[in-house]
Design an enzyme around this catalytic site. Structure first.
Site, PDB file in Angstrom:
ATOM      1  CB  CYS A 120      -0.954  -0.006   1.189  1.00 39.60           C
ATOM      2  SG  CYS A 120      -2.084  -1.399   1.120  1.00 39.60           S
ATOM      3  CG  HIS A 260      -3.173   3.218   1.988  1.00 40.91           C
ATOM      4  ND1 HIS A 260      -3.621   2.841   0.746  1.00 40.91           N
ATOM      5  CD2 HIS A 260      -3.293   2.130   2.789  1.00 40.91           C
ATOM      6  CE1 HIS A 260      -3.979   1.571   0.785  1.00 40.91           C
ATOM      7  NE2 HIS A 260      -3.803   1.120   2.016  1.00 40.91           N
ATOM      8  CG  ASN A 290      -6.625  -1.028   0.836  1.00 44.33           C
ATOM      9  OD1 ASN A 290      -5.972  -0.533  -0.079  1.00 44.33           O
ATOM     10  ND2 ASN A 290      -6.062  -1.514   1.935  1.00 44.33           N
TER      11      ASN A 290
HETATM   12  O1  UT7 Z   1      -3.575  -1.361   3.641  1.00 41.21           O
HETATM   13  C1  UT7 Z   1      -3.215  -2.250   4.627  1.00 41.21           C
HETATM   14  C2  UT7 Z   1      -4.183  -3.377   4.530  1.00 41.21           C
HETATM   15  N1  UT7 Z   1      -4.937  -3.737   5.675  1.00 41.21           N
HETATM   16  C3  UT7 Z   1      -5.443  -2.894   6.599  1.00 41.21           C
HETATM   17  O2  UT7 Z   1      -5.236  -1.716   6.604  1.00 41.21           O
HETATM   18  C4  UT7 Z   1      -6.329  -3.517   7.642  1.00 41.21           C
HETATM   19  C5  UT7 Z   1      -6.314  -2.718   8.914  1.00 41.21           C
HETATM   20  N2  UT7 Z   1      -7.292  -3.280   9.851  1.00 41.21           N
HETATM   21  C6  UT7 Z   1      -8.599  -3.000   9.765  1.00 41.21           C
HETATM   22  O3  UT7 Z   1      -9.027  -2.220   8.924  1.00 41.21           O
HETATM   23  C7  UT7 Z   1      -9.500  -3.605  10.803  1.00 41.21           C
HETATM   24  O4  UT7 Z   1      -8.735  -4.273  11.764  1.00 41.21           O
HETATM   25  C8  UT7 Z   1     -10.523  -4.609  10.188  1.00 41.21           C
HETATM   26  C9  UT7 Z   1     -11.561  -3.835   9.374  1.00 41.21           C
HETATM   27  C10 UT7 Z   1      -9.834  -5.636   9.318  1.00 41.21           C
HETATM   28  C11 UT7 Z   1     -11.266  -5.305  11.304  1.00 41.21           C
HETATM   29  O5  UT7 Z   1     -11.909  -4.346  12.146  1.00 41.21           O
HETATM   30  P1  UT7 Z   1     -11.730  -4.401  13.720  1.00 41.21           P
HETATM   31  O6  UT7 Z   1     -12.556  -3.335  14.279  1.00 41.21           O
HETATM   32  O7  UT7 Z   1     -10.253  -4.386  14.009  1.00 41.21           O
HETATM   33  O8  UT7 Z   1     -12.374  -5.784  14.060  1.00 41.21           O
HETATM   34  P2  UT7 Z   1     -11.717  -7.044  14.769  1.00 41.21           P
HETATM   35  O9  UT7 Z   1     -10.776  -7.748  13.871  1.00 41.21           O
HETATM   36  O10 UT7 Z   1     -11.223  -6.607  16.121  1.00 41.21           O
HETATM   37  O11 UT7 Z   1     -12.982  -7.954  14.963  1.00 41.21           O
HETATM   38  C12 UT7 Z   1     -14.100  -7.574  15.780  1.00 41.21           C
HETATM   39  C13 UT7 Z   1     -15.191  -8.602  15.613  1.00 41.21           C
HETATM   40  C14 UT7 Z   1     -14.683 -10.038  15.722  1.00 41.21           C
HETATM   41  O12 UT7 Z   1     -15.690 -10.789  16.366  1.00 41.21           O
HETATM   42  P3  UT7 Z   1     -15.561 -11.149  17.930  1.00 41.21           P
HETATM   43  O13 UT7 Z   1     -14.271 -11.909  18.038  1.00 41.21           O
HETATM   44  O14 UT7 Z   1     -15.517  -9.826  18.635  1.00 41.21           O
HETATM   45  O15 UT7 Z   1     -16.790 -11.951  18.167  1.00 41.21           O
HETATM   46  C15 UT7 Z   1     -14.564 -10.475  14.290  1.00 41.21           C
HETATM   47  O16 UT7 Z   1     -14.693 -11.878  14.131  1.00 41.21           O
HETATM   48  O17 UT7 Z   1     -15.765  -8.498  14.311  1.00 41.21           O
HETATM   49  C16 UT7 Z   1     -15.739  -9.770  13.661  1.00 41.21           C
HETATM   50  N3  UT7 Z   1     -15.576  -9.543  12.230  1.00 41.21           N
HETATM   51  C17 UT7 Z   1     -16.611  -9.307  11.408  1.00 41.21           C
HETATM   52  N4  UT7 Z   1     -17.933  -9.236  11.628  1.00 41.21           N
HETATM   53  C18 UT7 Z   1     -18.730  -8.964  10.568  1.00 41.21           C
HETATM   54  C19 UT7 Z   1     -14.416  -9.509  11.495  1.00 41.21           C
HETATM   55  N5  UT7 Z   1     -14.696  -9.258  10.214  1.00 41.21           N
HETATM   56  C20 UT7 Z   1     -16.053  -9.142  10.133  1.00 41.21           C
HETATM   57  C21 UT7 Z   1     -16.936  -8.867   9.066  1.00 41.21           C
HETATM   58  N6  UT7 Z   1     -18.245  -8.785   9.346  1.00 41.21           N
HETATM   59  N7  UT7 Z   1     -16.515  -8.674   7.807  1.00 41.21           N
END
Ligand code: UT7
Length: 336
Positions: A120, A260, A290
């Site tokens: 990225c 980004h 993204n």
């Molecule tokens: O350019 C570089 C590329 N990557 C990035 O920049 C990614 C950076 N990270 C992020 O943008 C965020 O961490 C994510 C969007 C990937 C995830 O958001 P988050 O607020 O960090 O969520 P999390 O991973 O802490 O997950 C929270 C909950 C989990 O459930 P539990 O364990 O609390 O029951 C996940 O299983 O949300 C769940 N979850 C979802 N629920 C619905 C994870 N993905 C999803 C989804 N839909 N797509």
């Protein structure tokens, strides 16, 4: 005369962009994985992404469309372009540089081209490469393209990644500027100890493609989103603030932040820590998700009519590798 008086700056004189027509909405994703529109919008700010559905078309197609858009709109003779850099994480194929193909297809027969892979951060690094070439005085027109067909490495069964990424491309032309406008300063870093946090594990020399890597689905992008999130906020904030301090610019004096587009919350956290008004923070993540190397040039493409001569722009990016950094750019007039 000192060297600083004679060295031209590198400035962006033309911009092009392209996103495929097909849209993948949050509602569409609800049919593929266990997710919902509310979760995606509130956690990422994304409403839809564009997908290049034609399996015969690759990243080069996106890059060529963005370049042709730039060339046509600005009436540029492509044979006058000296160099083409394609920042991409999804090259058409191994070994043969996508940039070489793109240069040929757009008619830049006097150019040389190569790819730059820094996930990225790729477009930010590529702009720096272009700026160096222009400042050297040896090259007059450098085309920098950020293009990614992310849908080619996304597992549409994995809700933690498939909601985030889309396809697209943006292109900018760098030329010398003798008024001190253009690329001013940069602060770049990387940290390879975190490379497994965001990568496509197989297909390289460490895990060459095999029936096992295919069975294990190791050719898809995997990430530890939470860790990347934290690192992205702190690294982009730190590098942007270093750039501001080093150039004696206050948050109030910044005209625009072009960061980004990985997650709206990351962009908001960084801009808050930089003490920027929200109207200075440009975003198009809702429409494209993204697009990896394409997010920053697509911001330039979408918002080009906002910029005025002399505007102080901060670019910031963070990506796999890890790679990250920030740059300071003073806007100059576009060709048109
Ligand atoms: O350019 C570089 C590329 N990557 C990035 O920049 C990614 C950076 N990270 C992020 O943008 C965020 O961490 C994510 C969007 C990937 C995830 O958001 P988050 O607020 O960090 O969520 P999390 O991973 O802490 O997950 C929270 C909950 C989990 O459930 P539990 O364990 O609390 O029951 C996940 O299983 O949300 C769940 N979850 C979802 N629920 C619905 C994870 N993905 C999803 C989804 N839909 N797509």
């Amino acid at each position: 005369m000192t060297k600083s008086n004679t060295t031209p700056k590198a400035s962006i004189t033309a911009i092009g962009g392209y996103v495929p027509e097909d849209r993948l909405t949050n509602k569409d994703l609800e049919l593929l994985v266990d997710t919902n529109d509310d979760w995606i919008q509130s956690r990422t700010g994304i409403r839809e992404r564009r997908i290049l559905k034609d399996p015969k078309k690759a990243t080069s197609f996106l890059a060529i469309q963005a370049s042709k858009n730039l060339i046509k709109k600005n009436n540029i003779d492509p044979s006058t372009i000296d160099m083409v850099i394609v920042a991409t994480t999804t090259p058409d194929m191994q070994i043969a540089a996508t940039a070489a193909y793109v240069a040929s297809e757009i008619g830049s027969k006097n150019a040389f081209g190569y790819d730059l892979q820094a996930a990225c951060s790729g477009f930010l690094y590529a702009m720096s490469m272009a700026a160096g070439k222009i400042e050297s005085g040896r090259y007059k027109k450098v085309l920098v393209i950020g293009a990614d067909k992310m849908s080619s490495i996304i597992d549409y069964k994995d809700r933690s990644t498939c909601i985030l990424f889309g396809d697209g491309a943006g292109a900018v032309l760098f030329e010398p500027n003798n008024q001190g406008l253009g690329w001013q300063d940069e602060y770049f870093r990387s940290n390879g100890t975190q490379r497994e946090t965001l990568c496509v594990k197989a297909g390289g020399s460490l895990f060459p493609a095999s029936s096992t890597t295919i069975l294990n689905e190791d050719h898809y992008l995997r990430q530890d989103g939470r860790n990347i999130y934290k690192s992205a906020v702190s690294a982009m904030t730190e590098s942007s603030n270093i750039i501001l301090e080093r150039n004696n610019i206050t948050g109030e004096e910044v005209d625009y932040l072009l960061a980004h587009q990985a997650n709206e919350r990351i962009i908001e956290a960084v801009s808050k820590k930089m003490k920027l008004n929200s109207n200075k923070v440009l975003k198009n993540i809702a429409n494209y998700g993204n697009t990896t190397a394409a997010t920053i040039p697509l911001l330039l493409y979408d918002f080009q009519n906002l910029f005025k001569k002399g505007d102080k722009i901060i670019f910031a990016a963070f990506g796999g590798g890890y790679t990250w950094g920030a740059a300071y750019y003073k806007w100059s007039k576009l060709i048109n």
